[in-house]
Design an enzyme around this catalytic site. Structure first.
Site, PDB file in Angstrom:
ATOM      1  N   LYS A  15      19.619  40.736  -3.746  1.00  0.00           N
ATOM      2  CA  LYS A  15      19.647  42.130  -4.255  1.00  0.00           C
ATOM      3  C   LYS A  15      20.137  43.095  -3.170  1.00  0.00           C
ATOM      4  O   LYS A  15      21.024  43.906  -3.401  1.00  0.00           O
ATOM      5  CB  LYS A  15      18.241  42.538  -4.703  1.00  0.00           C
ATOM      6  CG  LYS A  15      18.049  44.044  -4.864  1.00  0.00           C
ATOM      7  CD  LYS A  15      16.665  44.429  -5.280  1.00  0.00           C
ATOM      8  CE  LYS A  15      15.655  44.618  -4.177  1.00  0.00           C
ATOM      9  NZ  LYS A  15      15.692  45.922  -3.474  1.00  0.00           N
ATOM     10  N   ASN A  16      19.555  42.977  -1.976  1.00  0.00           N
ATOM     11  CA  ASN A  16      19.854  43.969  -0.938  1.00  0.00           C
ATOM     12  C   ASN A  16      21.215  43.763  -0.281  1.00  0.00           C
ATOM     13  O   ASN A  16      21.690  44.634   0.442  1.00  0.00           O
ATOM     14  CB  ASN A  16      18.734  44.006   0.110  1.00  0.00           C
ATOM     15  CG  ASN A  16      17.474  44.632  -0.461  1.00  0.00           C
ATOM     16  OD1 ASN A  16      17.511  45.234  -1.534  1.00  0.00           O
ATOM     17  ND2 ASN A  16      16.350  44.479   0.229  1.00  0.00           N
TER      18      ASN A  16
ATOM     19  N   ARG B 249      10.350  57.532   4.076  1.00  0.00           N
ATOM     20  CA  ARG B 249      11.732  57.067   4.003  1.00  0.00           C
ATOM     21  C   ARG B 249      12.781  58.179   4.163  1.00  0.00           C
ATOM     22  O   ARG B 249      13.499  58.525   3.215  1.00  0.00           O
ATOM     23  CB  ARG B 249      11.950  56.239   2.729  1.00  0.00           C
ATOM     24  CG  ARG B 249      10.949  55.102   2.613  1.00  0.00           C
ATOM     25  CD  ARG B 249      11.248  54.161   1.484  1.00  0.00           C
ATOM     26  NE  ARG B 249      12.299  53.227   1.787  1.00  0.00           N
ATOM     27  CZ  ARG B 249      12.755  52.333   0.937  1.00  0.00           C
ATOM     28  NH1 ARG B 249      12.258  52.263  -0.267  1.00  0.00           N
ATOM     29  NH2 ARG B 249      13.714  51.500   1.276  1.00  0.00           N
TER      30      ARG B 249
ATOM     31  N   ARG C 165      12.778  44.849 -10.702  1.00  0.00           N
ATOM     32  CA  ARG C 165      13.755  45.423  -9.766  1.00  0.00           C
ATOM     33  C   ARG C 165      14.315  44.362  -8.825  1.00  0.00           C
ATOM     34  O   ARG C 165      15.424  44.510  -8.331  1.00  0.00           O
ATOM     35  CB  ARG C 165      13.094  46.521  -8.921  1.00  0.00           C
ATOM     36  CG  ARG C 165      12.667  47.710  -9.724  1.00  0.00           C
ATOM     37  CD  ARG C 165      12.225  48.811  -8.818  1.00  0.00           C
ATOM     38  NE  ARG C 165      13.265  49.092  -7.845  1.00  0.00           N
ATOM     39  CZ  ARG C 165      13.098  49.842  -6.775  1.00  0.00           C
ATOM     40  NH1 ARG C 165      11.939  50.396  -6.548  1.00  0.00           N
ATOM     41  NH2 ARG C 165      14.088  50.045  -5.942  1.00  0.00           N
TER      42      ARG C 165
ATOM     43  N   ASP D 222       9.690  43.073   4.037  1.00  0.00           N
ATOM     44  CA  ASP D 222       9.746  42.750   2.602  1.00  0.00           C
ATOM     45  C   ASP D 222       8.972  41.480   2.245  1.00  0.00           C
ATOM     46  O   ASP D 222       8.896  41.115   1.066  1.00  0.00           O
ATOM     47  CB  ASP D 222      11.211  42.625   2.140  1.00  0.00           C
ATOM     48  CG  ASP D 222      11.907  43.974   2.107  1.00  0.00           C
ATOM     49  OD1 ASP D 222      11.210  44.997   2.148  1.00  0.00           O
ATOM     50  OD2 ASP D 222      13.150  43.997   2.045  1.00  0.00           O
TER      51      ASP D 222
ATOM     52  N   CYS E 256       8.887  57.119  -1.351  1.00  0.00           N
ATOM     53  CA  CYS E 256       8.342  56.251  -2.379  1.00  0.00           C
ATOM     54  C   CYS E 256       7.010  55.715  -1.888  1.00  0.00           C
ATOM     55  O   CYS E 256       6.557  56.072  -0.793  1.00  0.00           O
ATOM     56  CB  CYS E 256       9.313  55.138  -2.745  1.00  0.00           C
ATOM     57  SG  CYS E 256       9.535  53.969  -1.434  1.00  0.00           S
TER      58      CYS E 256
END
Ligand code: EPU
Length: 420
Positions: free
Chosen positions: A22-23, A121, A399, A307, A116
């Site tokens: 994803k990233n 952030r 997500r 993560d 978030c």
């Protein structure tokens, strides 16, 4: 809204195919704004976040088709410079359209992404970088408004108080590809996702040296071309399934995975008592009977990834003794502690550190997902726990974990969705 029901306490066995990262996919998709030529990108995971990026690219004027995990992105040459609040506010990754828009159009209005649940952030490093390249910016009505007559190469230090920044490196590297002259980024992020973006840009015709290192040297070119490219496997998804296998004392084989991106965690797991071996692009996980507690701190790559901090904590909940987990990247990323404690874990937070006293077993409970990786930790805890767990707000999982229930069910897990 839906919830995930998990009947825990079963050991799992079988193969799981790891999806594309994803990233890595998100900034690579943004990089297609740097060219008007067609880009074909394979191994793109079908997720809420990649779908949001597709919508954003369409809103900016690109034609985007997605089939069998392959994106075809084309353009009629007309690109819009305004990235709307509605899309950017739902996903921080969308902020990385700033660099490519600025490089291509010399102007960009991009909504600020906001904070978030994992922390404040900020975007100061992104702004410092574009200013160093000769652009002027203003913050107006929640948008960063950036203008330049021509981006110019510069020598930029991009480290912040928490180390390097993944998306700031992506933004500034992309902007520098079409600047005049040479840009040197010091303290660039070294994450495999940045290396993948670098490979993508080089294949587009960009001139970049130092790939994968903290010093990137970019010599601007006039134009970039279209290409065909495959995204790397998702190391965080693979790491999550490794930790799941360990916590449930299961034997899992992960296909299309790259162990070299996970060495900080694999090395620690050896000490804990989890055997992770790899051959070509296959990873096998087998656990010993008794685990050892361990102390970890998250760091930018090649350190232990933030993560995977929450998922690692789920494993440590079931490891006898005291483990100490510190998050040096996001000091507030601990929302999962309260939910894990609802399942019988014994964790207390002291500042940026969690102290985990291992318990004999976890028990199922209704719990609330708060962000993507915290949700993954709750799924691991639920599968390892005795009894039934209900994970609410599972849209967070959508997500970042492609076909999660399907992959888990195939290895014998009892998981299903239910309407709230
Ligand atoms: N930071 C600043 N100023 C900035 C940018 C970052 O102080 O201008 C700080 C952050 O607040 C944080 C640290 O620097 O303390 C590192 O943040 P970074 O910028 O590297 O994070 P990011 O690029 O916004 C990406 C991933 C995150 C992952 C982090 C760290 C994407 C789309 N997101 O975010 O992924 O946690 O790097 O590795 O690539 C996830 O997938 O669940 C996720 C949150």
């Amino acid at each position: 809204m839906e919830k995930l029901i998990i009947e825990g306490g079963h050991s799992l066995k079988g193969e799981i195919l790891i999806s594309g990262s994803k990233n890595a996919a998100l900034p690579i998709m943004a990089a297609t704004l740097l060219t008007d030529e067609p880009c074909i990108i394979g191994n793109v995971p079908e997720l809420r976040d990649t779908t949001t990026m597709m919508k954003l690219l369409r809103s900016l004027g690109k034609n985007v088709e997605f089939e069998n995990n392959t994106l075809t992105i084309t353009s009629n040459g007309k690109i819009n410079h305004r990235a709307d609040y509605k899309l950017v506010s739902t996903m921080r990754g969308s902020f990385c359209v700033l660099g490519p828009l600025l490089a291509k159009l010399k102007k960009a209005d991009v909504s600020l992404p906001g904070g978030c649940v994992i922390g404040v952030r900020p975007v100061d490093l992104h702004l410092k970088g574009i200013k160093a390249l000769g652009a002027k910016y203003d913050i107006d009505n929640g948008y960063v408004i950036v203008r330049t007559r021509q981006l110019k190469g510069s020598h930029i230090y991009l480290g912040g108080i928490f180390g390097s920044s993944v998306l700031a490196t992506a933004n500034i590297m992309m902007a520098a590809t079409l600047a005049t002259g040479k840009t040197i980024i010091e303290s660039a992020a070294c994450e495999p996702e940045i290396e993948d973006l670098t490979n993508f840009l080089i294949k587009m015709g960009a001139k970049i040296e130092g790939r994968g290192s903290p010093r990137l040297v970019i010599t601007g070119v006039k134009k970039l071309n279209g290409l065909k490219y495959d995204v790397i496997p998702d190391r965080i998804e693979a790491g999550t399934y490794i930790l799941l296998a360990a916590a449930t004392k299961s034997f899992l084989t992960l296909k299309n995975a790259d162990i070299s991106h996970l060495m900080a965690m694999v090395d620690l797991l050896k000490y804990v008592g989890v055997n992770v071996v790899s051959e070509k692009n296959i990873i096998r996980v087998k656990s010993k009977k008794n685990f050892q507690p361990v102390s970890i701190s998250t760091f930018p790559y090649p350190g232990f990834p933030t993560d995977l901090q929450a998922q690692f904590m789920a494993l440590m909940c079931l490891t006898p003794g005291v483990s100490v987990i510190t998050d040096k990247v996001y000091p507030d990323r601990f929302i999962h502690i309260a939910e894990l404690n609802r399942m019988g874990a014994n964790i207390r937070r002291e500042g940026t550190t969690a102290i985990v006293e291992g318990v004999k077993e976890l028990h199922g409970a209704p719990v609330m997902a708060s962000d993507l990786r915290a949700s993954a930790a709750l799924v691991i805890a639920g599968l390892a726990a005795r009894g039934k767990t209900e994970v609410h707000r599972i849209y967070h999982l959508e997500r970042g974990y492609e076909r999660l229930e399907e992959k888990l069910t195939a290895v014998g897990a009892k998981v299903y969705r239910q309407k709230e």
